[in-house]
Design a protein around this motif. Structure first.
Motif, PDB file in Angstrom:
ATOM      1  N   ASP A 120     -10.223  16.323   0.060  1.00 26.71           N
ATOM      2  CA  ASP A 120     -10.243  16.017  -0.981  1.00 26.71           C
ATOM      3  C   ASP A 120      -8.119  16.095  -1.151  1.00 26.71           C
ATOM      4  OD1 ASP A 120      -9.551  18.695  -1.804  1.00 26.71           O
ATOM      5  OD2 ASP A 120     -10.877  18.212  -3.184  1.00 26.71           O
ATOM      6  N   GLN A 121      -7.588  15.636  -2.639  1.00 33.43           N
ATOM      7  CA  GLN A 121      -6.302  15.664  -2.716  1.00 33.43           C
ATOM      8  C   GLN A 121      -5.978  15.653  -5.026  1.00 33.43           C
ATOM      9  OE1 GLN A 121      -7.450  12.848  -0.930  1.00 33.43           O
ATOM     10  NE2 GLN A 121      -7.798  11.785  -2.636  1.00 33.43           N
ATOM     11  N   PRO A 122      -6.440  16.873  -4.999  1.00 35.04           N
ATOM     12  CA  PRO A 122      -7.009  17.167  -6.658  1.00 35.04           C
ATOM     13  C   PRO A 122      -5.662  17.260  -6.965  1.00 35.04           C
ATOM     14  CG  PRO A 122      -7.738  19.310  -5.821  1.00 35.04           C
ATOM     15  CD  PRO A 122      -7.456  18.067  -4.375  1.00 35.04           C
ATOM     16  N   GLY A 159       0.829  -1.010   0.137  1.00 32.79           N
ATOM     17  CA  GLY A 159      -0.200  -0.036  -0.051  1.00 32.79           C
ATOM     18  C   GLY A 159       0.727   1.274  -0.189  1.00 32.79           C
ATOM     19  N   ILE A 160       0.084   2.238   0.046  1.00 32.61           N
ATOM     20  CA  ILE A 160       1.228   3.232  -0.219  1.00 32.61           C
ATOM     21  C   ILE A 160       0.176   4.989   0.620  1.00 32.61           C
ATOM     22  CG2 ILE A 160       0.358   4.420  -2.770  1.00 32.61           C
ATOM     23  CD1 ILE A 160       3.381   5.281  -3.190  1.00 32.61           C
ATOM     24  N   GLY A 161       1.062   6.056   0.982  1.00 32.14           N
ATOM     25  CA  GLY A 161      -0.272   7.163   1.442  1.00 32.14           C
ATOM     26  C   GLY A 161      -0.658   6.725   2.282  1.00 32.14           C
ATOM     27  N   GLY A 208     -11.426   9.058   3.372  1.00 28.00           N
ATOM     28  CA  GLY A 208     -10.444   9.043   2.515  1.00 28.00           C
ATOM     29  C   GLY A 208      -9.190   8.371   3.134  1.00 28.00           C
ATOM     30  N   GLY A 209      -8.099   8.111   1.956  1.00 27.20           N
ATOM     31  CA  GLY A 209      -7.040   6.777   2.470  1.00 27.20           C
ATOM     32  C   GLY A 209      -6.377   7.722   3.806  1.00 27.20           C
ATOM     33  N   ARG A 210      -6.061   9.085   3.686  1.00 25.82           N
ATOM     34  CA  ARG A 210      -5.027   9.218   5.341  1.00 25.82           C
ATOM     35  C   ARG A 210      -6.201   9.300   6.916  1.00 25.82           C
ATOM     36  NH1 ARG A 210      -5.823  13.336   1.496  1.00 25.82           N
ATOM     37  NH2 ARG A 210      -7.417  15.023   1.711  1.00 25.82           N
ATOM     38  N   ILE A 248      -3.313  -2.940   0.185  1.00 27.64           N
ATOM     39  CA  ILE A 248      -4.842  -2.651   0.591  1.00 27.64           C
ATOM     40  C   ILE A 248      -4.347  -1.656  -0.591  1.00 27.64           C
ATOM     41  CG2 ILE A 248      -4.988  -0.576   3.026  1.00 27.64           C
ATOM     42  CD1 ILE A 248      -2.753  -2.546   4.508  1.00 27.64           C
ATOM     43  N   SER A 249      -5.635  -1.077  -1.483  1.00 30.20           N
ATOM     44  CA  SER A 249      -5.598   0.256  -1.231  1.00 30.20           C
ATOM     45  C   SER A 249      -7.114   0.204  -2.082  1.00 30.20           C
ATOM     46  CB  SER A 249      -5.460  -0.162  -3.710  1.00 30.20           C
ATOM     47  OG  SER A 249      -5.177   0.728  -4.243  1.00 30.20           O
ATOM     48  N   LYS A 250      -7.654   1.457  -1.176  1.00 30.18           N
ATOM     49  CA  LYS A 250      -9.356   2.161  -1.632  1.00 30.18           C
ATOM     50  C   LYS A 250      -9.555   2.139  -2.746  1.00 30.18           C
ATOM     51  CE  LYS A 250     -12.975   4.866   0.028  1.00 30.18           C
ATOM     52  NZ  LYS A 250     -13.139   6.300  -0.584  1.00 30.18           N
ATOM     53  N   SER A 251      -8.767   2.738  -4.305  1.00 25.77           N
ATOM     54  CA  SER A 251      -9.359   3.285  -5.325  1.00 25.77           C
ATOM     55  C   SER A 251      -8.815   1.512  -5.955  1.00 25.77           C
ATOM     56  CB  SER A 251      -8.594   3.998  -5.573  1.00 25.77           C
ATOM     57  OG  SER A 251      -7.546   3.484  -6.163  1.00 25.77           O
ATOM     58  N   GLY A 252      -8.166   0.367  -5.474  1.00 24.82           N
ATOM     59  CA  GLY A 252      -8.125  -0.089  -6.020  1.00 24.82           C
ATOM     60  C   GLY A 252      -7.239  -0.295  -7.593  1.00 24.82           C
TER      61      GLY A 252
HETATM   62  O1  PA5 Z   1      -5.189  10.438   1.180  1.00 25.39           O
HETATM   63  C1  PA5 Z   1      -5.356   9.295   0.846  1.00 25.39           C
HETATM   64  O2  PA5 Z   1      -6.551   9.104   0.256  1.00 25.39           O
HETATM   65  C2  PA5 Z   1      -3.666   8.824  -1.128  1.00 25.39           C
HETATM   66  O3  PA5 Z   1      -3.127   9.991  -0.333  1.00 25.39           O
HETATM   67  C3  PA5 Z   1      -3.896   7.773  -0.855  1.00 25.39           C
HETATM   68  O4  PA5 Z   1      -4.002   7.399   0.555  1.00 25.39           O
HETATM   69  C4  PA5 Z   1      -2.661   6.955  -1.616  1.00 25.39           C
HETATM   70  O5  PA5 Z   1      -2.910   7.899  -2.743  1.00 25.39           O
HETATM   71  C5  PA5 Z   1      -3.759   5.556  -1.698  1.00 25.39           C
HETATM   72  O6  PA5 Z   1      -4.519   5.236  -2.933  1.00 25.39           O
HETATM   73  P1  PA5 Z   1      -5.081   3.943  -2.240  1.00 25.39           P
HETATM   74  O7  PA5 Z   1      -5.305   3.672  -1.098  1.00 25.39           O
HETATM   75  O8  PA5 Z   1      -6.268   4.365  -3.410  1.00 25.39           O
HETATM   76  O9  PA5 Z   1      -4.326   2.660  -3.013  1.00 25.39           O
END
Ligand code: PA5
Length: 445
Positions: free
Chosen positions: A414-416, A79-81, A201-203, A138-142
């Protein structure tokens, strides 16, 4: 049980108490807007009731799933972020500094998909080749490139090692309820899954399975973490008087400081276990506030290490900084300094004192020096570094972030801006569908 404490007395050479109290009605209004979902980004407010709405069944399901990894030496969390930093922050804060080299009752958690480094991936795969391992993807957007790429490679490895059917039992996916490639893959392959709610949201997702499952696999008590967050939710509601609400006061102080030109907030710790807590906080505040040309830039330092590098700048560089020290009152252990007959290092004056006594005086001395140098100081104290107080701290920072974002009049959820690099990367990689962007970017090179 105690509470985390907030002390902003060492900002009062720079702002007046009235400046802080001046935010009282605004902060109350913003907390109400967060709860009533009437502010900006109101479709992403699921996190606000998360701690109190997690059921025993959910906690048990996460703990049972964590137990299913018991036979693994290593679990790779992909996962990231926001899909990585929350669990990394809590696991590092609670783990032995040398856990990698020690006998453990629980699997070692390592991460992947948080970078695209070829060397990192090669070294990870080499290490895994001789271990019993599993994956939490783990990925919310996938659809995020970094974790998708890492999962593609690791899925191949794990299937080669255990066979497709056995490998599927060693993989858990945490993703959207119905959308995205990871959901499709999980359904197809029969992985155990957990859902990231649409409105989180992810964060802000550390108190969902995103954070809780890796933390539970590492052997920590997620019920206590959630309890800490629930208790902090109680302390930060709109009906709590402003001066007793640490999140409202913190949001007010940092915005009052911003209005005097202090546009950079440095989170400082005196315990290396908190390094990744600051990384989590930087994402939370950086992505939530940094937009429309606004926001406080979140930075971090590890003291006393960084007093020998960044200390100079903080003491005498551009005076646009303020510092927030996160301090742990009681360490888990004690180290008493011994007397030495020769006393060549001249440290006998400390004989009989604890190492933490030196650390706390380094902290106090630094705070006083930085304040004298023009850097206002906020201090947050945790009674101990455990699950309960980390839960409090997490929720404190989340709700303060919502209040502070609304004071700045941005959408904190959001995080545009994150899309700009992705667009360029896809254009450069010639991703199908990006033909126009590829032409445009190549013309610039
Ligand atoms: O805070 C956020 O929404 C982003 O930083 C996400 O956490 C990040 O980009 C990872 O996204 P995702 O879980 O869809 O892979």
């Amino acid at each position: 049980m105690g509470n985390i404490k907030l002390d902003y007395s060492k900002t009062l050479d720079f702002i007046r108490k009235e400046d802080v109290l001046g935010f009282e009605s605004e902060a109350k209004k913003h907390i109400e807007a967060l709860y009533n979902q009437t502010g900006k980004g109101n479709d992403f407010l699921g996190w606000i009731n998360l701690p109190s709405s997690i059921s025993f069944e959910e906690i048990n399901d996460i703990n049972d799933t964590a137990k299913s990894f018991k036979d693994c030496d290593v679990v790779v969390v992909v996962g990231i972020g926001g899909s990585y930093l929350g669990s990394k922050a809590v696991i590092d804060a609670l783990s032995d500094n040398f856990t990698m080299l020690k006998d453990r009752k629980n699997p070692l958690i390592v991460f992947a998909g948080q970078n695209i480094s070829e060397d990192y991936m090669t070294e990870l795969r080499n290490m895994l080749s001789t271990r019993n391992w599993g994956i939490v993807a783990i990925s919310k957007s996938g659809t995020t490139t970094e974790p998708a790429l890492a999962f593609r490679l690791l899925k191949t490895d794990i299937e080669k090692k255990y066979g497709k059917e056995a490998a599927a039992k060693k993989i858990v996916a945490i993703t959207d309820a119905s959308r995205g490639a990871l959901r499709t893959l999980a359904t197809q392959e029969g992985y155990k899954t957990f859902i990231i709610p649409d409105d989180v949201g992810g964060r802000f997702s550390v108190l969902t399975p995103v954070g809780l499952l890796p933390i539970a696999i590492a052997g920590f008590d997620i019920a206590k973490l959630v309890k800490g967050a629930v208790d902090m939710q109680g302390q930060t509601k709109a009906e709590v008087p402003f001066e007793e609400n640490p999140a409202a006061v913190y949001a007010a102080v940092r915005n009052a400081l911003l209005r005097t030109g202090k546009g950079v907030e440095i989170m400082a710790n005196y315990n290396p276990k908190l390094h990744y807590f600051a990384e989590w906080w930087k994402q939370l505040y950086g992505e939530s506030e940094g937009k429309e040309g606004k926001g406080i830039f979140p930075a971090s330092v590890d003291f006393t290490s960084d007093l020998h590098s960044m200390g100079q700048y903080i003491q005498e560089g551009v005076r646009n900084l303020f510092e927030t020290v996160v301090s742990v009152a009681q360490p888990d252990t004690q180290v008493v300094i011994e007397a030495d007959d020769a006393n060549l290092d001249g440290l006998n004056f400390l004989a009989g004192k604890r190492m933490d006594y030196v650390n706390k005086n380094a902290e106090l001395g630094t705070i006083l020096a930085h304040v004298d140098g023009g850097v206002p100081n906020i201090r947050i104290e945790l009674p101990e570094l455990n699950e309960y107080y980390l839960g409090q701290l997490i929720y404190f920072y989340e709700i303060a972030c919502g209040i502070s974002g609304y004071i700045l009049d941005v959408n904190p959820f959001d995080q545009p801006g994150v899309e700009a690099y992705k667009k360029n990367m896809f254009a450069l990689l010639e991703k199908p569908g990006f033909e126009e962007e590829t032409k445009a970017i190549k013309a610039k090179l």
